[in-house]
Write a protein that holds these residues in place. Structure first.
Motif, PDB file in Angstrom:
ATOM      1  N   ARG A  63      45.103 -46.840   1.038  1.00 45.42           N
ATOM      2  CA  ARG A  63      45.705 -47.468   2.265  1.00 45.42           C
ATOM      3  C   ARG A  63      45.577 -49.207   1.968  1.00 45.42           C
ATOM      4  NH1 ARG A  63      47.068 -45.360   6.809  1.00 45.42           N
ATOM      5  NH2 ARG A  63      46.578 -47.053   7.987  1.00 45.42           N
ATOM      6  N   ARG A  89      55.078 -48.809  -2.756  1.00 49.17           N
ATOM      7  CA  ARG A  89      55.430 -47.812  -1.783  1.00 49.17           C
ATOM      8  C   ARG A  89      54.438 -46.602  -1.496  1.00 49.17           C
ATOM      9  NH1 ARG A  89      58.678 -50.874   0.546  1.00 49.17           N
ATOM     10  NH2 ARG A  89      60.916 -50.951   0.059  1.00 49.17           N
ATOM     11  N   ILE A  90      54.405 -46.334  -0.196  1.00 48.01           N
ATOM     12  CA  ILE A  90      53.238 -45.091  -0.010  1.00 48.01           C
ATOM     13  C   ILE A  90      54.277 -43.854   0.342  1.00 48.01           C
ATOM     14  CG2 ILE A  90      52.937 -45.873   2.200  1.00 48.01           C
ATOM     15  CD1 ILE A  90      49.928 -44.997   1.690  1.00 48.01           C
ATOM     16  N   PHE A  92      53.028 -40.386   2.378  1.00 43.67           N
ATOM     17  CA  PHE A  92      52.127 -40.014   3.284  1.00 43.67           C
ATOM     18  C   PHE A  92      51.905 -38.408   3.092  1.00 43.67           C
ATOM     19  CE2 PHE A  92      53.788 -43.674   5.215  1.00 43.67           C
ATOM     20  CZ  PHE A  92      52.672 -44.635   5.620  1.00 43.67           C
ATOM     21  N   GLU A  94      52.367 -36.467   5.797  1.00 45.38           N
ATOM     22  CA  GLU A  94      53.515 -36.003   6.482  1.00 45.38           C
ATOM     23  C   GLU A  94      54.535 -36.659   6.120  1.00 45.38           C
ATOM     24  OE1 GLU A  94      51.603 -38.276   7.919  1.00 45.38           O
ATOM     25  OE2 GLU A  94      49.931 -37.182   8.098  1.00 45.38           O
ATOM     26  N   ARG A  96      57.095 -38.143   7.793  1.00 48.10           N
ATOM     27  CA  ARG A  96      57.366 -39.161   8.792  1.00 48.10           C
ATOM     28  C   ARG A  96      58.819 -39.822   8.541  1.00 48.10           C
ATOM     29  NH1 ARG A  96      52.031 -43.169   8.745  1.00 48.10           N
ATOM     30  NH2 ARG A  96      50.459 -41.475   8.508  1.00 48.10           N
ATOM     31  N   ALA A 153      61.388 -37.707   1.684  1.00 51.42           N
ATOM     32  CA  ALA A 153      60.107 -38.889   1.948  1.00 51.42           C
ATOM     33  C   ALA A 153      60.141 -39.519   0.498  1.00 51.42           C
ATOM     34  CB  ALA A 153      59.019 -38.427   2.669  1.00 51.42           C
ATOM     35  N   ALA A 157      60.689 -43.362  -0.777  1.00 57.43           N
ATOM     36  CA  ALA A 157      59.660 -44.242  -1.390  1.00 57.43           C
ATOM     37  C   ALA A 157      60.150 -44.717  -2.843  1.00 57.43           C
ATOM     38  CB  ALA A 157      58.399 -43.373  -1.634  1.00 57.43           C
TER      39      ALA A 157
ATOM     40  N   GLN B 188      52.693 -42.855  13.714  1.00 54.42           N
ATOM     41  CA  GLN B 188      52.839 -42.771  12.337  1.00 54.42           C
ATOM     42  C   GLN B 188      54.225 -43.261  11.942  1.00 54.42           C
ATOM     43  OE1 GLN B 188      52.243 -38.481  11.438  1.00 54.42           O
ATOM     44  NE2 GLN B 188      49.978 -38.835  11.231  1.00 54.42           N
ATOM     45  N   LEU B 189      55.284 -43.112  12.760  1.00 51.12           N
ATOM     46  CA  LEU B 189      56.535 -43.497  12.438  1.00 51.12           C
ATOM     47  C   LEU B 189      56.340 -45.012  12.386  1.00 51.12           C
ATOM     48  CD1 LEU B 189      59.013 -41.130  14.104  1.00 51.12           C
ATOM     49  CD2 LEU B 189      58.416 -41.348  11.913  1.00 51.12           C
ATOM     50  N   MET B 192      54.856 -46.025   9.232  1.00 50.26           N
ATOM     51  CA  MET B 192      55.826 -45.889   7.987  1.00 50.26           C
ATOM     52  C   MET B 192      56.768 -47.349   7.976  1.00 50.26           C
ATOM     53  SD  MET B 192      59.131 -45.214   7.415  1.00 50.26           S
ATOM     54  CE  MET B 192      59.769 -44.456   8.973  1.00 50.26           C
ATOM     55  N   TYR B 196      57.306 -50.067   5.237  1.00 46.63           N
ATOM     56  CA  TYR B 196      58.527 -50.542   4.429  1.00 46.63           C
ATOM     57  C   TYR B 196      59.378 -51.721   4.999  1.00 46.63           C
ATOM     58  CZ  TYR B 196      58.866 -45.513   2.225  1.00 46.63           C
ATOM     59  OH  TYR B 196      58.604 -44.860   1.416  1.00 46.63           O
TER      60      TYR B 196
END
Lengths: 263, 294
Positions: A63, A89-90, A92, A94, A96, A153, A157, B188-189, B192, B196
């Motif tokens: 993180r 970029r990450i 996760f 999930e 998301r 996802a 990314a 979490q969103l 995210m 970004y």
């Protein structure tokens, strides 16, 4: 892609990876020191896997690398090749995805403010096609399977062509078969795009399938740094990989069994 | 539909005779079953939700015609319709509906937009919540109809009084649900979006607002119910136009049919407003699994 070494593949497309240099990194949450003076250098384009028990600090490290958390002390530097922006970029655990945006619009989130630029839609469509979901572009995420969501996802990314991709156990919630597919997909896009990748995982087998180098983190420190010098594509269940896996697992779970291990 | 069903029954009745059973009874049983099948089809179809209201109406008409209900207590639906037609012809009815609808929606607009703004502000900012939420929660627990005497003293029986009361009634459900919707957006969103590179405005427009929308719609539907309720009471107590006033006026002259008409119109207007919101919900929340047609 044949069994060419990743650095060559990356060179063919021009190196895009980010170099990472960490010195004396610490991170505390209240009285609890999670990272205790960590040093690490990752060359551009390397695929690094970080393994370790739950709570060892590997996710915190990731993180911090992805810019979602700040270190308490020490230096973290991500440097790109001259003339490039060190973009990270990450991905996760999930997916998301935004449930109210179509699959394509979700990928376009990855373009940030550049999503209105001409050619942005084309770029998103190409990335979606690279993860094999072009025909689902107009659908809502809620109708996709877990593996498909995670592929969207991944496309999100990768669409901005980052120099560094942080992967926080992105395959942890998938079933075994989908996992293998996703590992192959990850390896393919990494070979193709040549970004630097850092994968945090519990699964030593997964680390061995993908990484050039495996880092073992215990109690906030790097306790093992293992190069995986096995040509790609790697054969699942090969003897070399099995030996390495056993070795690494013994280092992770070993101390309680045989206290006299050394690195 | 009944014709079709009985046409389909003939062979069955013919078969029933040789078996020696009473042809009439067997036919009735079959016909009953056929009607049940037709009814079941109707329940599943588009008419389904209207079956019970229509049946009640039919029973009411029958009871009134049979003299079971005195016209001075509850006139037959046809009489109510006739009264409505008469009022339409002398333009009273439509004028009153227009007056009531305008009151209802201006109240909804004023109270709703204030509630929406405050709900967003308190959902997004802890400071704003600390400053205003306690006050709002205290005001919320005052029944707004208990304010009517005070409102009459303040505003008389002019438009302001109705606007104030409906705005107040609409405010709380929309405030609470907007606030709740913003607070329960998946963190979490949001993380995210931040990772970004979304700025505050993008974060709000692309993640927080759409995430809060299902809850906001719940608030709107609830508020619409309260909107009519408040307006009816306000109009029956203090007004010189509107459907509530029409009903009170009709009571003075013992025009039961007009009183009943007013009540039915309220029911229809309420249903209409609710249906409009449901259509809007379907359009805005098409992504939501609960609104997707399988």
């Amino acid at each position: 892609m044949p069994a060419s070494s990743p650095s060559i593949a990356a060179r063919e497309h021009g190196p895009r990876g980010v170099a990472i240099r960490i010195a004396g990194l610490t991170r505390s949450f209240g009285d609890n020191q999670v990272l205790k003076g960590l040093d690490l250098t990752v060359p551009p384009g390397q695929f690094l896997a970080i393994v370790g028990r739950s709570g060892c600090g590997k996710s915190t490290l990731l993180r911090i690398l992805a810019g979602l958390d700040r270190p308490t002390g020490g230096d973290v530097a991500l440097t790109a090749e001259a003339g490039r922006v060190a973009s990270a970029r990450i991905m996760f655990q999930e997916p998301r995805l935004l449930p109210w945006a179509s699959v394509l619009a979700n990928v376009e989130v990855g373009l940030g403010s550049g999503r209105r630029a001409p050619g942005a839609r084309q770029q998103a469509l190409e990335t979606l096609s690279a993860v094999g979901l072009l025909q689902r572009a107009g659908e809502w995420p809620s109708v996709l399977s877990g593996g498909q969501k995670q592929r969207v996802a991944l496309a999100r990314a990768l669409v901005s062509r980052p120099g560094f991709l942080a992967l926080d156990e992105p395959l942890g919630a998938l079933d075994a078969l989908t996992r293998i597919e996703m590992q192959a997909l990850l390896e393919r896009v990494w070979l193709d795009q040549g970004f630097t990748a850092v994968l945090v995982t519990h699964d030593v087998g997964e680390a061995l399938a993908l990484a050039d180098r495996i880092l073992l983190i215990e109690d906030g420190r790097v306790t093992a740094d293992i190069g995986v010098d096995v040509p790609r594509p790697r054969r699942r269940g090969s003897v070399t990989l099995a030996r390495l896996e056993e070795d690494i697992l013994r280092r992770i779970v070993g101390p309680s069994v045989s206290p006299d291990y050394d690195i | 539909m009944t014709d079709l069903a009985s046409a389909g029954l003939r062979p069955a009745r013919a078969r029933a005779i040789p078996r020696g059973s009473d042809p009439g009874t067997a036919g009735d049983v079959r016909r009953g079953q056929a009607i049940l099948v037709v009814l079941a089809g109707a329940v599943r179809g588009r008419l389904g939700p209207w079956l019970v209201p229509l049946a009640l109406l039919a029973a009411w008409q029958a009871a009134a015609r049979a003299g079971l209900i005195a016209p001075s207590v509850l006139p037959a639906p046809t009489d109510v319709l006739a009264a409505g037609w008469k009022l339409i012809l002398n333009a009273q009815l439509l004028d009153n509906i227009a007056v009531s609808a305008r009151r209802a929606f201006s109240g909804f607009l004023v109270g709703g937009s204030l509630a929406f703004a405050l709900g967003l502000a308190n959902g997004l900012s802890r400071l704003s919540e600390r400053l205003t939420d306690t006050t709002i929660q205290m005001l919320r627990n005052i029944p707004n109809l208990a304010l009517i005497p005070l409102v009459i003293l303040w505003f008389g029986i002019e438009e302001d009084a109705k606007l104030f009361l409906t705005s107040l009634g609409v405010f709380f459900p929309i405030y609470i649900n907007t606030f709740h919707g913003v607070r329960t957006v998946d963190p979490q969103l949001v993380e995210m979006g931040r990772s970004y590179g979304m700025g505050r405005f993008d974060l709000f427009r692309r993640i927080i607002l759409p995430g809060a929308l299902p809850s906001i719609f719940v608030g709107v539907r609830y508020a619409l119910g309260i909107m009519w309720l408040t307006l009816i009471v306000a109009e029956t107590i203090a007004a010189n136009s509107g459907i509530g006033y029409m009903a009170m006026n009709a009571r003075e002259f013992m025009l039961v049919d007009v009183v009943v008409l007013a009540i039915l119109i309220y029911a229809l207007l309420g249903k209409l407003a609710d249906s409009a919101v449901r259509v809007l919900e379907r359009l805005c929340l098409a992504w939501h699994p609960a609104f997707q047609r399988s």
